[in-house]
Design an enzyme around this catalytic site. Structure first.
Site, PDB file in Angstrom:
ATOM      1  N   LYS A  91      29.404 111.894  80.715  1.00  0.00           N
ATOM      2  CA  LYS A  91      29.511 110.475  80.378  1.00  0.00           C
ATOM      3  C   LYS A  91      28.432 109.728  81.117  1.00  0.00           C
ATOM      4  CE  LYS A  91      31.419 106.902  78.492  1.00  0.00           C
ATOM      5  NZ  LYS A  91      30.071 106.599  77.938  1.00  0.00           N
ATOM      6  N   LYS A 115      29.766 108.591  90.775  1.00  0.00           N
ATOM      7  CA  LYS A 115      30.320 107.304  90.350  1.00  0.00           C
ATOM      8  C   LYS A 115      31.529 107.531  89.449  1.00  0.00           C
ATOM      9  CE  LYS A 115      27.278 104.575  88.431  1.00  0.00           C
ATOM     10  NZ  LYS A 115      26.432 103.832  87.450  1.00  0.00           N
ATOM     11  N   LYS A 127      23.253 111.503  81.566  1.00  0.00           N
ATOM     12  CA  LYS A 127      22.433 110.311  81.304  1.00  0.00           C
ATOM     13  C   LYS A 127      21.356 110.690  80.311  1.00  0.00           C
ATOM     14  CE  LYS A 127      22.109 106.018  82.770  1.00  0.00           C
ATOM     15  NZ  LYS A 127      23.154 105.142  83.361  1.00  0.00           N
ATOM     16  N   ASP A 167      22.458 101.275  78.695  1.00  0.00           N
ATOM     17  CA  ASP A 167      21.862 101.075  80.028  1.00  0.00           C
ATOM     18  C   ASP A 167      20.693 100.127  79.754  1.00  0.00           C
ATOM     19  OD1 ASP A 167      22.033 102.371  82.957  1.00  0.00           O
ATOM     20  OD2 ASP A 167      19.918 102.136  82.509  1.00  0.00           O
ATOM     21  N   ASN A 242      22.379  92.523  80.754  1.00  0.00           N
ATOM     22  CA  ASN A 242      23.838  92.641  80.638  1.00  0.00           C
ATOM     23  C   ASN A 242      24.538  92.544  81.995  1.00  0.00           C
ATOM     24  OD1 ASN A 242      26.172  94.932  80.874  1.00  0.00           O
ATOM     25  ND2 ASN A 242      26.399  93.693  79.034  1.00  0.00           N
TER      26      ASN A 242
HETATM   27  P1  NDP Z   1      19.350  95.200  80.509  1.00  0.00           P
HETATM   28  O1  NDP Z   1      18.301  95.868  79.720  1.00  0.00           O
HETATM   29  O2  NDP Z   1      20.405  94.437  79.813  1.00  0.00           O
HETATM   30  O3  NDP Z   1      18.696  94.221  81.576  1.00  0.00           O
HETATM   31  C1  NDP Z   1      17.789  94.678  82.536  1.00  0.00           C
HETATM   32  C2  NDP Z   1      17.248  93.484  83.310  1.00  0.00           C
HETATM   33  O4  NDP Z   1      16.515  93.961  84.409  1.00  0.00           O
HETATM   34  C3  NDP Z   1      16.309  92.626  82.491  1.00  0.00           C
HETATM   35  O5  NDP Z   1      16.391  91.304  82.922  1.00  0.00           O
HETATM   36  C4  NDP Z   1      14.954  93.233  82.821  1.00  0.00           C
HETATM   37  O6  NDP Z   1      13.884  92.334  82.653  1.00  0.00           O
HETATM   38  C5  NDP Z   1      15.139  93.620  84.265  1.00  0.00           C
HETATM   39  N1  NDP Z   1      14.326  94.804  84.568  1.00  0.00           N
HETATM   40  C6  NDP Z   1      14.483  96.036  84.053  1.00  0.00           C
HETATM   41  N2  NDP Z   1      13.536  96.883  84.493  1.00  0.00           N
HETATM   42  C7  NDP Z   1      12.768  96.158  85.283  1.00  0.00           C
HETATM   43  C8  NDP Z   1      11.638  96.474  86.027  1.00  0.00           C
HETATM   44  N3  NDP Z   1      11.103  97.716  86.044  1.00  0.00           N
HETATM   45  N4  NDP Z   1      11.091  95.479  86.759  1.00  0.00           N
HETATM   46  C9  NDP Z   1      11.634  94.233  86.742  1.00  0.00           C
HETATM   47  N5  NDP Z   1      12.721  93.872  86.045  1.00  0.00           N
HETATM   48  C10 NDP Z   1      13.278  94.826  85.329  1.00  0.00           C
HETATM   49  O7  NDP Z   1      19.999  96.354  81.404  1.00  0.00           O
HETATM   50  P2  NDP Z   1      21.398  96.355  82.191  1.00  0.00           P
HETATM   51  O8  NDP Z   1      21.732  94.988  82.636  1.00  0.00           O
HETATM   52  O9  NDP Z   1      22.361  97.112  81.363  1.00  0.00           O
HETATM   53  O10 NDP Z   1      21.050  97.279  83.438  1.00  0.00           O
HETATM   54  C11 NDP Z   1      20.605  96.754  84.684  1.00  0.00           C
HETATM   55  C12 NDP Z   1      20.851  97.764  85.795  1.00  0.00           C
HETATM   56  O11 NDP Z   1      22.245  98.035  85.876  1.00  0.00           O
HETATM   57  C13 NDP Z   1      20.188  99.133  85.608  1.00  0.00           C
HETATM   58  O12 NDP Z   1      19.852  99.635  86.884  1.00  0.00           O
HETATM   59  C14 NDP Z   1      21.310  99.975  85.015  1.00  0.00           C
HETATM   60  O13 NDP Z   1      21.100 101.349  85.265  1.00  0.00           O
HETATM   61  C15 NDP Z   1      22.488  99.437  85.798  1.00  0.00           C
HETATM   62  N6  NDP Z   1      23.806  99.651  85.216  1.00  0.00           N
HETATM   63  C16 NDP Z   1      24.097  99.259  83.948  1.00  0.00           C
HETATM   64  C17 NDP Z   1      25.360  99.426  83.433  1.00  0.00           C
HETATM   65  C18 NDP Z   1      25.744  98.940  82.081  1.00  0.00           C
HETATM   66  O14 NDP Z   1      26.925  99.043  81.741  1.00  0.00           O
HETATM   67  N7  NDP Z   1      24.854  98.392  81.283  1.00  0.00           N
HETATM   68  C19 NDP Z   1      26.417 100.091  84.227  1.00  0.00           C
HETATM   69  C20 NDP Z   1      26.032 100.399  85.590  1.00  0.00           C
HETATM   70  C21 NDP Z   1      24.764 100.190  86.040  1.00  0.00           C
HETATM   71  P3  NDP Z   1      13.003  92.403  81.317  1.00  0.00           P
HETATM   72  O15 NDP Z   1      13.956  92.098  80.196  1.00  0.00           O
HETATM   73  O16 NDP Z   1      11.958  91.385  81.519  1.00  0.00           O
HETATM   74  O17 NDP Z   1      12.487  93.816  81.254  1.00  0.00           O
HETATM   75  O1  2IT Z   2      24.974 103.434  84.884  1.00  0.00           O
HETATM   76  C1  2IT Z   2      26.043 103.362  84.248  1.00  0.00           C
HETATM   77  O2  2IT Z   2      27.131 103.603  84.784  1.00  0.00           O
HETATM   78  C2  2IT Z   2      25.975 102.948  82.832  1.00  0.00           C
HETATM   79  N1  2IT Z   2      24.896 102.659  82.351  1.00  0.00           N
HETATM   80  C3  2IT Z   2      27.226 102.910  82.012  1.00  0.00           C
HETATM   81  C4  2IT Z   2      27.602 104.284  81.537  1.00  0.00           C
HETATM   82  C5  2IT Z   2      28.732 104.335  80.547  1.00  0.00           C
HETATM   83  O3  2IT Z   2      28.949 105.449  80.052  1.00  0.00           O
HETATM   84  O4  2IT Z   2      29.386 103.328  80.274  1.00  0.00           O
END
Ligand code: NDP
Ligand code: 2IT
Length: 447
Positions: A91, A115, A127, A167, A242
């Site tokens: 997952k 996690k 992943k 992600d 997100n």
């Molecule tokens: P999104 O794509 O929705 O948003 C990512 C945000 O981070 C955007 O604002 C983006 O800016 C910025 N960003 C991404 N990469 C870079 C970079 N290299 N340098 C600067 N800014 C950056 O992704 P999520 O919100 O889903 O994910 C954010 C983090 O949370 C990641 O580390 C992900 O692995 C982690 N995560 C996500 C989960 C989920 O359920 N979605 C669960 C657990 C962890 P821009 O749009 O300008 O690129």
């Molecule tokens: O980093 C993470 O935990 C996620 N991007 C969510 C993974 C998931 O299966 O919901």
């Protein structure tokens, strides 16, 4: 410092996985925590549990050809690393970003194992993703890419095998295209094959909000453990995707004042507190850059181009963008500026030097494995609802999420105490997650 046996395992990981620096970093952090566990449990070393955990069960790399709006053929690379299935089907999310390569997918998959264990739910770790860059692409291009990606991926996944989700660069829109193609190819409405779906076709309440809300609940618990709260505190959140948006939403509901957030173009500073309705309009609805927020919000709000948001002093920092975004120098500045708590919404956003600085300064530091586990936990709840063909209310789902985050917080603290490192959430999360997976692997035999 690594215990002798662990140092040799780490050297082996380096030589077997050359150039995969993010993966090396993620492995090292876990190995640095688990020395005391090995001393107490020689059976793990005897069965080479750590060596086995560091080697993915299966790694898939594939070609993703697609046609852009001009009729030109494009080729990307797709990945799925099925890391560990001792606790349940693999997952973990899919990341679409130009920086994606095997080392990033493996670091994320490795973190995901522990996690997912911490959630207490029956999910293994995996992943995937692609070096596809969604920026500047039309919705039709994104759809064609997702369809081509799934045309290979479908044969490797399934409700009982491997369950992807979103992600970076993969949200509900992309999950919809991916699920649509899976359904078409297999002729099965197998809802539990992917999570993060829209509510109209098998998605779960609170999944969109879950990672951000969960991280806010985790930080609330850390603050509570120190006899304080979010009330009136200055909070900085990085990212504007997100995780960031729903972190801001819940922090505001809990009484915090979020004064800054960022995207890859720079950051906004809004001392009155971010207007979340406007931010969602700009980022979620219009998919535009943060300068548009500053322009529309007007007076006193600045957009700072090309600089790190971590130069803004705050009491609570919630990195929610990407890996290694908080350097040692950023951490020093944050500590000087009065930071008392850090909750990692992103995966591995704090460089090792930064973690050391926070911990030495007595900052409550919630590592991603624990603090951002609410997203995947709610994915597991989505799988549960899909399997029982049920759907829960928003209120019930949020309550479940809150309980899960409180349980993870308590478990980190109890484990850290048990191993003589009170208040160390990094050790608590790594040891707690590791022990659960290791025990399952021992019971399952040589797998
Ligand atoms: P999104 O794509 O929705 O948003 C990512 C945000 O981070 C955007 O604002 C983006 O800016 C910025 N960003 C991404 N990469 C870079 C970079 N290299 N340098 C600067 N800014 C950056 O992704 P999520 O919100 O889903 O994910 C954010 C983090 O949370 C990641 O580390 C992900 O692995 C982690 N995560 C996500 C989960 C989920 O359920 N979605 C669960 C657990 C962890 P821009 O749009 O300008 O690129
Ligand atoms: O980093 C993470 O935990 C996620 N991007 C969510 C993974 C998931 O299966 O919901």
């Amino acid at each position: 410092m690594l215990h002798e046996r662990l140092a040799s395992i780490y050297d082996n990981v380096l030589s077997r996985n050359p150039g995969e620096i993010e993966f090396h970093q993620a492995v090292r952090e876990v190995l640095e925590s688990i020395g005391p566990v090995l001393a107490k449990h020689p059976e793990y070393a005897e069965s080479k549990i750590i060596e086995r955990i560091c080697e993915p069960e299966r790694q898939i790399i594939f070609r993703v050809p697609w046609e852009d709006d001009r009729g030109e053929v494009q080729i990307n690379r797709g990945f799925r690393v099925e890391f560990n299935s001792a606790l349940g089907p693999y997952k973990g999310g899919l990341r679409f970003h130009p920086s994606v390569y095997l080392g990033i997918v493996k670091f994320l998959g490795f973190e995901q194992i522990f996690k997912n264990a911490l959630t207490g739910l029956p999910i293994g770790g995996g992943k995937g993703g692609s070096d596809f860059d969604p920026k500047g692409r039309s919705a039709r291009e994104v759809m064609r890419f997702c369809q081509s990606f799934m045309t290979e991926l479908y044969r490797h996944i399934g409700e009982y095998t491997d369950v992807p989700a979103g992600d970076i660069g993969v949200g509900q829109r992309e999950v919809g295209y991916l699920f649509g193609q899976y359904k078409r190819i297999t002729n099965r409405y197998e809802s539990g094959v992917i999570t993060g779906k829209g509510l109209s076709y098998g998605g779960a309440q609170v999944r969109t909000e879950a990672t951000g809300y969960g991280c806010a609940f985790f930080v609330e618990e850390m603050l509570k453990a120190r006899g304080t709260s979010f009330d009136g505190r200055r909070v900085v959140v990085s990212g504007a995707g997100n995780v960031a948006l729903y972190t801001i939403e819940k922090v505001q509901q809990l009484g915090g004042v979020v004064i800054a957030c960022s995207d890859s173009s720079g950051y906004i500073l809004d001392e009155k507190g971010i207007d979340l309705g406007l931010l969602k309009q700009v980022k979620e609805v219009e998919r535009r850059r943060l300068d548009v927020y500053a322009e529309r919000r007007g007076d006193g709000v600045s957009f700072v181009s090309g600089r790190s948001v971590w130069e803004v002093p705050c009491e609570v920092a919630m990195p929610s963008a990407t890996q290694n975004e908080i350097t040692g120098r950023d951490a020093e500045a944050l500590v000087r500026g009065g930071c008392v708590a850090v909750g990692e919404g992103a995966n591995m956003p704090t460089a090792p030097e930064g973690i050391r600085i926070f911990q030495e300064a007595g900052v409550a530091f919630g590592p991603g494995k624990a603090a951002n586990a609410g997203g995947v936990a709610t994915s597991a709840l989505e799988m549960q609802q899909n399997a029982s063909r049920d759907s829960w209310t928003f209120e019930f789902s949020e309550q479940r999420l809150r309980e899960i985050m409180c349980d993870i917080h308590a478990r980190c603290l109890e484990t850290a105490d048990e191993y003589g490192m009170p208040g160390d959430y990094v050790a608590g999360a790594n040891i707690g997650g590791f022990k659960q997976v290791a025990d399952a692997m021992l019971s399952l035999g040589l797998i």
